[in-house]
Design a protein around this motif. Structure first.
Motif: not given
Length: 466
Positions: A315, A319, A322, A334, A347-352, A354-355
């Protein structure tokens, strides 16, 4: 054996030469050399012991030291014998010296007889009612069978000595129980530590309290308390590894990343510090927080060097990628993180996802289509792993992806329908505009493909109520 014999003879001469000075410290140091060389053969030092006995047979303090030396070398027979000799003189002359009573209590305790041990500890307390160790021993032997009696013993000592940290010592009992596996004891330890005056804390109390506070980091104020207590502890004991460690951890968890990096210097400078993977991982996270990608990468790679199976580090490596401008590598790292780390959350999946949006927007052609398909796979996984969560977002995003991959609208239609259902279930009034616009889109699609029934239904849904 000859060498041992000559060595023993030399040691005996050294002991005898001290007869006039009556120096127990020097004599014991010489006697200990004999014990070490004898390798458990008591017969090898019987003459030296006889000489010691003759010199100090009327000195209970010296006899106690001899007992302690034997205790140290697991010679329980001689340890008990010399403690008893000391006690005989103490009681005959009505002296104040509780240590030999404590030794006998310890010997009974390690023999599995806490009841008799408690009796000896009580006698130690009666002999010297101002000796903290005697009270602690009484409390220690009672702490499992009778916690109330244990705390009462400490409270008695606090009444005699107002500076004695009775609550902190009691907290330590619960701390030990928690470390041994009784997780319910953590809250009892915390409660007692919080009630004690920090100025009374002994050196060993601080790191235990700091670690206990960090364990309760999910609760409001605990992390800042952890920082405050560790800061006070380090002003007295700057070399304490535990206090340095959890000060850094707490600062990082509070997003005070620059301060966490600074705190790490104290940790790594400790004389007794030993490399620990989690320390470098936490430092790497703190460096990520201040966008020092070089420092973060160095720290995280050091952590992996110490412990290679840390999937969660992906994770932070993502970062870093990026941050250094390599979004493709960052996205892959990620993706690996959420697929391999069992504790990856919503939250981790949502971040993925969006990336994925960022990378898709910057990509063209077949590569873009491939990324869109992979992003849709992530959404499918989210529906499986987190049923009922983020349905509005997931269904809307999947519908948009389907629109992009299939311009006919056939693939997107059922996803838009699911989106409307989720919006109505969550809050039809709040999401009225989204429901209306999506229903209009579906009415047009079903009208185009000749499904009059669905076209009429969605047309009516898209018409505001009068």
């Amino acid at each position: 054996m000859k060498a041992l014999k000559y060595f023993a003879a030399g040691a005996m001469l050294a002991i005898c030469s001290a007869a006039n000075a009556q120096d127990i410290t020097t004599d014991l140091a010489n006697f200990e050399k004999v014990i070490k060389s004898a390798e458990g053969n008591a017969a090898a030092y019987k003459n030296e012991l006889k000489a010691l006995d003759k010199l100090y047979k009327k000195d209970p303090a010296a006899l106690t030291k001899i007992s302690k030396l034997f205790y140290q070398y697991d010679d329980t027979l001689n340890s008990r014998l010399y403690a008893e000799k000391a006690i005989t003189i103490i009681e005959k002359k009505k002296l104040t010296l509780c240590e030999p009573f404590i030794i006998l209590g310890d010997l009974r305790y390690i023999d599995g007889d806490p009841g008799t041990a408690a009796g000896w500890y009580e006698r130690a307390r009666l002999n010297d009612d101002k000796n903290a160790k005697a009270y602690e021993k009484v409390a220690g032997v009672y702490r499992k069978a009778n916690p109330k009696a244990a705390e009462e013993a400490l409270a008695d000592l606090a009444n005699i000595d107002p500076n004695y940290p009775a609550k902190a010592v009691a907290a330590g009992f619960y701390y030990d129980a928690a470390i041994a596996g009784n997780t319910n004891a953590w809250s009892s330890a915390l409660d007692r530590y919080k009630k004690e005056d920090l100025n009374k804390f002994r050196e060993e109390d601080y790191p235990r309290y700091v670690y206990t506070l960090y364990r309760f980091k999910k609760y409001a104020g605990m992390l800042q308390d952890c920082v405050d207590v560790s800061t006070k502890a380090l002003s007295k004991y700057p070399q304490d590894v535990t206090c340095n460690r959890y000060k850094m951890y707490a600062l990082a968890a509070l997003d005070k990343n620059a301060e966490a990096v600074e705190a790490s210097k104290g940790l790594f400078a400790c004389e007794k510090y030993v490399d620990f993977a989690d320390d470098y991982k936490m430092l790497g996270q703190a460096y990520c927080g201040i966008k020092n990608w070089e420092g973060a990468e160095k720290a995280l790679n050091k952590s992996l060097e110490l412990k290679s199976d840390q999937v969660d580090i992906l994770k932070y490596l993502s970062e870093i990628s990026y941050g250094k401008g390599d979004s493709i590598k960052g996205l892959q790292q990620l993706e690996d993180y959420v697929s391999k780390f069992e504790e990856a959350d919503l939250t981790d999946y949502l971040s993925l996802t969006r990336k994925y949006d960022e990378v898709i927007d910057a990509t063209e052609g077949d590569a873009k289509i491939g990324l869109q398909k992979k992003q849709d796979d992530v959404f499918k996984t989210m529906l499986e792993k987190f049923p009922g969560k983020q349905l509005l977002y997931i269904n809307f995003k999947r519908a948009k992806l389907a629109d992009a991959l299939d311009p006919t609208g056939a693939a997107a239609a059922p996803m838009y329908e699911s989106f409307i259902e989720a919006a109505q279930a969550e809050d039809a009034v709040k999401h009225q505009l989204l429901i209306t616009s999506t229903a209009q889109k579906l009415a047009a699609y079903y009208n185009k493909v000749g499904n009059a029934q669905k076209a009429a239904y969605y047309k009516e849904l898209a018409t505001p109520a009068k």
